[in-house]
Design a protein around this motif. Sequence first.
Motif, PDB file in Angstrom:
ATOM      1  N   ILE A   1       4.088  13.361   8.745  1.00  0.00           N
ATOM      2  CA  ILE A   1       3.428  13.126   7.452  1.00  0.00           C
ATOM      3  C   ILE A   1       3.045  14.473   6.853  1.00  0.00           C
ATOM      4  CG2 ILE A   1       1.398  12.134   6.328  1.00  0.00           C
ATOM      5  CD1 ILE A   1       1.454   9.915   8.427  1.00  0.00           C
ATOM      6  N   THR A   2       3.462  14.718   5.630  1.00  0.00           N
ATOM      7  CA  THR A   2       3.246  16.033   5.017  1.00  0.00           C
ATOM      8  C   THR A   2       2.390  15.988   3.754  1.00  0.00           C
ATOM      9  OG1 THR A   2       5.310  15.791   3.773  1.00  0.00           O
ATOM     10  CG2 THR A   2       5.434  16.905   5.912  1.00  0.00           C
ATOM     11  N   SER A   3       2.011  14.803   3.305  1.00  0.00           N
ATOM     12  CA  SER A   3       1.180  14.674   2.105  1.00  0.00           C
ATOM     13  C   SER A   3      -0.022  13.797   2.425  1.00  0.00           C
ATOM     14  CB  SER A   3       1.997  14.055   0.954  1.00  0.00           C
ATOM     15  OG  SER A   3       1.204  13.956  -0.219  1.00  0.00           O
TER      16      SER A   3
ATOM     17  N   LEU B   1       0.836  -1.189   0.000  1.00  0.00           N
ATOM     18  CA  LEU B   1       0.000   0.000   0.000  1.00  0.00           C
ATOM     19  C   LEU B   1       0.878   1.249   0.000  1.00  0.00           C
ATOM     20  CD1 LEU B   1      -2.608  -1.200   2.647  1.00  0.00           C
ATOM     21  CD2 LEU B   1      -2.921  -1.073   0.179  1.00  0.00           C
ATOM     22  N   LEU B   2       0.406   2.278  -0.700  1.00  0.00           N
ATOM     23  CA  LEU B   2       1.189   3.505  -0.801  1.00  0.00           C
ATOM     24  C   LEU B   2       1.030   4.379   0.436  1.00  0.00           C
ATOM     25  CD1 LEU B   2       0.516   4.515  -4.521  1.00  0.00           C
ATOM     26  CD2 LEU B   2       2.494   3.343  -3.578  1.00  0.00           C
ATOM     27  N   TYR B   3      -0.102   4.265   1.113  1.00  0.00           N
ATOM     28  CA  TYR B   3      -0.345   5.148   2.254  1.00  0.00           C
ATOM     29  C   TYR B   3       0.177   4.520   3.543  1.00  0.00           C
ATOM     30  CZ  TYR B   3      -4.439   2.080   2.722  1.00  0.00           C
ATOM     31  OH  TYR B   3      -5.261   0.998   2.838  1.00  0.00           O
ATOM     32  N   GLU B   4       0.432   5.387   4.523  1.00  0.00           N
ATOM     33  CA  GLU B   4       0.993   4.955   5.800  1.00  0.00           C
ATOM     34  C   GLU B   4      -0.062   4.906   6.901  1.00  0.00           C
ATOM     35  OE1 GLU B   4       4.446   6.572   8.877  1.00  0.00           O
ATOM     36  OE2 GLU B   4       4.551   7.057   6.740  1.00  0.00           O
TER      37      GLU B   4
ATOM     38  N   ILE C   1      -3.497  23.459   8.274  1.00  0.00           N
ATOM     39  CA  ILE C   1      -2.540  22.874   9.223  1.00  0.00           C
ATOM     40  C   ILE C   1      -1.120  22.997   8.696  1.00  0.00           C
ATOM     41  CG2 ILE C   1      -1.792  20.666  10.225  1.00  0.00           C
ATOM     42  CD1 ILE C   1      -4.751  19.924  10.474  1.00  0.00           C
ATOM     43  N   GLY C   2      -0.944  22.903   7.380  1.00  0.00           N
ATOM     44  CA  GLY C   2       0.388  23.062   6.807  1.00  0.00           C
ATOM     45  C   GLY C   2       0.881  21.890   5.985  1.00  0.00           C
ATOM     46  N   PHE C   3      -0.002  20.955   5.591  1.00  0.00           N
ATOM     47  CA  PHE C   3       0.417  19.854   4.729  1.00  0.00           C
ATOM     48  C   PHE C   3       0.936  20.416   3.409  1.00  0.00           C
ATOM     49  CE2 PHE C   3      -2.256  17.569   7.665  1.00  0.00           C
ATOM     50  CZ  PHE C   3      -1.643  16.332   7.784  1.00  0.00           C
ATOM     51  N   SER C   4       2.061  19.869   2.961  1.00  0.00           N
ATOM     52  CA  SER C   4       2.686  20.394   1.743  1.00  0.00           C
ATOM     53  C   SER C   4       1.913  20.022   0.486  1.00  0.00           C
ATOM     54  CB  SER C   4       4.123  19.885   1.635  1.00  0.00           C
ATOM     55  OG  SER C   4       4.146  18.461   1.530  1.00  0.00           O
ATOM     56  N   HIS C   5       1.176  18.923   0.539  1.00  0.00           N
ATOM     57  CA  HIS C   5       0.400  18.515  -0.638  1.00  0.00           C
ATOM     58  C   HIS C   5      -0.876  17.806  -0.201  1.00  0.00           C
ATOM     59  CE1 HIS C   5      -0.458  17.395  -4.767  1.00  0.00           C
ATOM     60  NE2 HIS C   5      -0.747  16.198  -4.324  1.00  0.00           N
ATOM     61  N   VAL C   6      -1.984  18.142  -0.858  1.00  0.00           N
ATOM     62  CA  VAL C   6      -3.280  17.507  -0.599  1.00  0.00           C
ATOM     63  C   VAL C   6      -3.883  17.094  -1.932  1.00  0.00           C
ATOM     64  CG1 VAL C   6      -5.576  17.777   0.389  1.00  0.00           C
ATOM     65  CG2 VAL C   6      -3.635  18.955   1.442  1.00  0.00           C
ATOM     66  N   SER C   7      -4.141  15.814  -2.102  1.00  0.00           N
ATOM     67  CA  SER C   7      -4.769  15.288  -3.322  1.00  0.00           C
ATOM     68  C   SER C   7      -6.222  14.947  -3.027  1.00  0.00           C
ATOM     69  CB  SER C   7      -4.037  14.039  -3.822  1.00  0.00           C
ATOM     70  OG  SER C   7      -2.762  14.360  -4.316  1.00  0.00           O
ATOM     71  N   LEU C   8      -7.140  15.607  -3.690  1.00  0.00           N
ATOM     72  CA  LEU C   8      -8.569  15.309  -3.563  1.00  0.00           C
ATOM     73  C   LEU C   8      -8.977  14.428  -4.727  1.00  0.00           C
ATOM     74  CD1 LEU C   8      -9.954  18.866  -2.654  1.00  0.00           C
ATOM     75  CD2 LEU C   8      -9.036  17.117  -1.126  1.00  0.00           C
ATOM     76  N   SER C   9      -9.613  13.298  -4.441  1.00  0.00           N
ATOM     77  CA  SER C   9     -10.015  12.393  -5.521  1.00  0.00           C
ATOM     78  C   SER C   9     -11.011  13.050  -6.459  1.00  0.00           C
ATOM     79  CB  SER C   9     -10.594  11.103  -4.936  1.00  0.00           C
ATOM     80  OG  SER C   9     -11.875  11.313  -4.389  1.00  0.00           O
TER      81      SER C   9
ATOM     82  N   ASN D   1      -8.225  17.712  14.601  1.00  0.00           N
ATOM     83  CA  ASN D   1      -7.361  17.109  15.619  1.00  0.00           C
ATOM     84  C   ASN D   1      -6.605  15.901  15.064  1.00  0.00           C
ATOM     85  OD1 ASN D   1      -8.269  19.004  17.468  1.00  0.00           O
ATOM     86  ND2 ASN D   1      -9.855  17.655  18.324  1.00  0.00           N
ATOM     87  N   GLU D   2      -7.298  15.063  14.292  1.00  0.00           N
ATOM     88  CA  GLU D   2      -6.677  13.871  13.734  1.00  0.00           C
ATOM     89  C   GLU D   2      -5.610  14.232  12.690  1.00  0.00           C
ATOM     90  OE1 GLU D   2      -7.217  10.556  14.620  1.00  0.00           O
ATOM     91  OE2 GLU D   2      -8.177  11.617  16.293  1.00  0.00           O
ATOM     92  N   LEU D   3      -5.914  15.219  11.854  1.00  0.00           N
ATOM     93  CA  LEU D   3      -4.941  15.643  10.857  1.00  0.00           C
ATOM     94  C   LEU D   3      -3.720  16.280  11.528  1.00  0.00           C
ATOM     95  CD1 LEU D   3      -7.259  17.129   8.063  1.00  0.00           C
ATOM     96  CD2 LEU D   3      -5.814  15.100   7.877  1.00  0.00           C
ATOM     97  N   GLN D   4      -3.957  16.993  12.617  1.00  0.00           N
ATOM     98  CA  GLN D   4      -2.842  17.600  13.324  1.00  0.00           C
ATOM     99  C   GLN D   4      -1.907  16.533  13.886  1.00  0.00           C
ATOM    100  OE1 GLN D   4      -2.357  21.163  13.650  1.00  0.00           O
ATOM    101  NE2 GLN D   4      -0.324  20.293  14.096  1.00  0.00           N
ATOM    102  N   LYS D   5      -2.485  15.401  14.354  1.00  0.00           N
ATOM    103  CA  LYS D   5      -1.656  14.298  14.851  1.00  0.00           C
ATOM    104  C   LYS D   5      -0.771  13.747  13.732  1.00  0.00           C
ATOM    105  CE  LYS D   5      -5.028  12.785  18.342  1.00  0.00           C
ATOM    106  NZ  LYS D   5      -5.956  11.692  18.731  1.00  0.00           N
ATOM    107  N   LEU D   6      -1.347  13.581  12.531  1.00  0.00           N
ATOM    108  CA  LEU D   6      -0.557  13.106  11.390  1.00  0.00           C
ATOM    109  C   LEU D   6       0.580  14.070  11.092  1.00  0.00           C
ATOM    110  CD1 LEU D   6      -3.136  11.817   8.736  1.00  0.00           C
ATOM    111  CD2 LEU D   6      -1.867  10.490  10.414  1.00  0.00           C
ATOM    112  N   PHE D   7       0.257  15.345  11.068  1.00  0.00           N
ATOM    113  CA  PHE D   7       1.259  16.351  10.739  1.00  0.00           C
ATOM    114  C   PHE D   7       2.373  16.374  11.785  1.00  0.00           C
ATOM    115  CE2 PHE D   7       2.887  20.730  10.479  1.00  0.00           C
ATOM    116  CZ  PHE D   7       3.184  20.781   9.131  1.00  0.00           C
ATOM    117  N   ASN D   8       1.990  16.203  13.030  1.00  0.00           N
ATOM    118  CA  ASN D   8       2.994  16.194  14.104  1.00  0.00           C
ATOM    119  C   ASN D   8       3.899  14.973  14.022  1.00  0.00           C
ATOM    120  OD1 ASN D   8       1.861  18.556  15.076  1.00  0.00           O
ATOM    121  ND2 ASN D   8       0.644  17.540  16.665  1.00  0.00           N
TER     122      ASN D   8
END
Length: 464
Positions: free
Chosen positions: A83-85, A22-25, A110-118, A73-80
């Motif tokens: 994870i940046t994409s 899988l590509l995602y973490e 939050i500051g993610f460097s890249h966001v892909s919307l399907s 809150n959940e996205l902030q945990k990922l960013f912390n």
Amino acid sequence: ILRIGNQSRPKIFDLEMRKPELLYERVIEVDERIRICKENEKDINLNNPNFQKSITGEIIEVLTAIDTQYLENELQKLFNDGITSVAVCFLHSYLWFNHEQIVGNIANKIGFSHVSLSSTTMPMVRIVPRGLTACVDAYLTPLIKDYIKHFMSGFDDGIKTGKVPVSFMMSDGGLCPVDSFCGFRSILSGPAGGVVGYAATAYHERIAAGHDPIPVIGFDMGGTSTDVSRFAGQYEYVFDAEIAGICIQSPQLDINTVAAGGGSRLFFRSGLFVVGPESVGAHPGPVCYRKNGFLSITDANLFLGRLLPEFFPKIFGPSENEPLDTDATTNAFQQLAIEINEYNSNQKSMSIDEIVYGFIRVANESMCRPIRALTEAKGYSAANHILSCFGGAGGQHACAIARTLGMTKVLIHRFAGILSAYGLSLADLVCDIQEPCSLAYSIQNLQIIQKKLDNLKDKAFNNL
């Protein structure tokens, strides 16, 4: 959902099934739900914000809205966690994308460097390929942007400020501005340039010179793989492609790839001659590179006299000033010949030449297979095509490939070594736009469908 996939089993007799990585973490599940309303429902009230009109004209009802605070809150945990994409994929976002945009806005905040919307990358039904395509885009685009940043930094301000237009090749054979180049459209960008190149040189140039139009098979053999394709006056596309076990839902040129190239390793396993799919790579490379490498197709061609060391630069060895090592290749094949003849001790011994040529024949057959899939499997006779040969190793195998398939003409253009780059210079700027449509394809709806197509065409013209 993406882990389960479509549960297809392409190799149903394999004793050990291995699912692609899988590509995602990490995954965040969003408690969100909409439904598509039926046309004859009486409770639909468009003044109620829970009822919305979708891009297809259907009415949807928001059953469960997004809990934005929980999501943030959940996205902030990922960013912390570094994870940046992020890739975003909701079940019905192909027809109503508002909820995905909410997630995208929070992620950007939050500051993610890249966001892909399907809903942006590929607004089509079928969540599995749409979700995988969004994941591919989120996986590759940050790397591509980083490459582009370093690439642009090597030029003066004219190219950075946009005074000099910069375009990149996409998998569909068209160019796009550098700002629009993204990961999921880049998978086959290199081979796509080769298709454009041989279409111009082996088909259109011949017609312009007064020859009859003859369909062409492109044979692009490089170091690790061989790409084959077909051109008969117009490009052939696929809209669902599986690459390395990942389904990508995007228009691409119909290019078949086989793991057989100049660097493919040679093995003798259980009485069989095996070529690839492992590659020796540039380091350590083939045996003849003087880096303690492994036997490969390059070594086989060198041994058989198809590669002439005097025409190679003297860049090999510890000091990078020596020619190809023919003696090392010969010694390695002698050792392999002893192993093969010991295994087949009850049969007539094979000479080294027979063994080496046997590996070449195995490689040629593996490269003929995808050509047959593009021709004979679709009702075309391979013998009625021209074989356009290019790539670094193509010329060493083109005649044998043509002979096996019954072809009588092999075309090697003067730019064969750089045909993909040449094709890139000939490609057109392309804009692909699509949107879902829930209408039945019938005479009654043709006028509405045509109007939608005209609107898409106008948007594409404006973008170009």
